[in-house]
Design an enzyme around this catalytic site. Sequence first.
Site: not given
Ligand code: AMP
Length: 218
Positions: A9, A157, A168, A84, A123
């Site tokens: 995404k 990461r 997650r 989310r 990754r």
């Molecule tokens: P991502 O880069 O979208 O995979 O997000 C990495 C991490 O950031 C997630 O596992 C959450 O801990 C936090 N995070 C990202 N987007 C959100 C959101 N909309 N609400 C809460 N936590 C978020």
Amino acid sequence: MLGKPGSGKGTQSVRLAEKLHVAHVSPGLVLRDMSEHDSFVGRGIKQLLQDGQLVPDGLILWLINDSLAQEHAKDGVVFDGFPRSLEQAELLHQIFADLEREINVVFDIKISDETVIKRITGRRVCERDYKHAYHLDFHPPKDSEICDICGGRLTQRADDTEESVNKRLHVYNTETTPLLEYYRVQGLLCEVDGERSIEEIAQELETLTDNIKDAIEA
Ligand code: AMP
């Protein structure tokens, strides 16, 4: 753009936003930056990310409002990994009602849990530019530690370990999955097969958004 960790995404949101000339808004990216700050807040965010938990809605709300206020967001936004949860979807609904803006489409990039683990553990991302992303098996860099494009150091990461990914995934299945039905009944959900190549998925997203734009402008 919704999808499990590793669904692509992030990659697809960046490409789509560039193609549509609209802003790309990713709370995950901003939070990773914030987690590098050696402060009370920075350390708190770092812990939540490593634990695979969602950060509190108050902070997300602040990030979203801040990004929507930027000049480059006035023509449109691709949200990457937001909302989310149902609570966040309701917040977004309220924000957009106040701004007299609307959601045109919600994409869900679908992959199996097995694919999540395979993709995430291999990754690697460039420290200098998050858009320079690799996979040790599927899109390997020439040197596993150096970015082919800019020579930056490649890292994993902190939340891409198998333990974090499992958490997650659990959060996705419990908190985010209900959103699919929420947007399906509103006629906004568009599901895309994420098990294909980056190019194939990007192509489909472009075609779908072109069709939606045509329908809106007609
Ligand atoms: P991502 O880069 O979208 O995979 O997000 C990495 C991490 O950031 C997630 O596992 C959450 O801990 C936090 N995070 C990202 N987007 C959100 C959101 N909309 N609400 C809460 N936590 C978020």
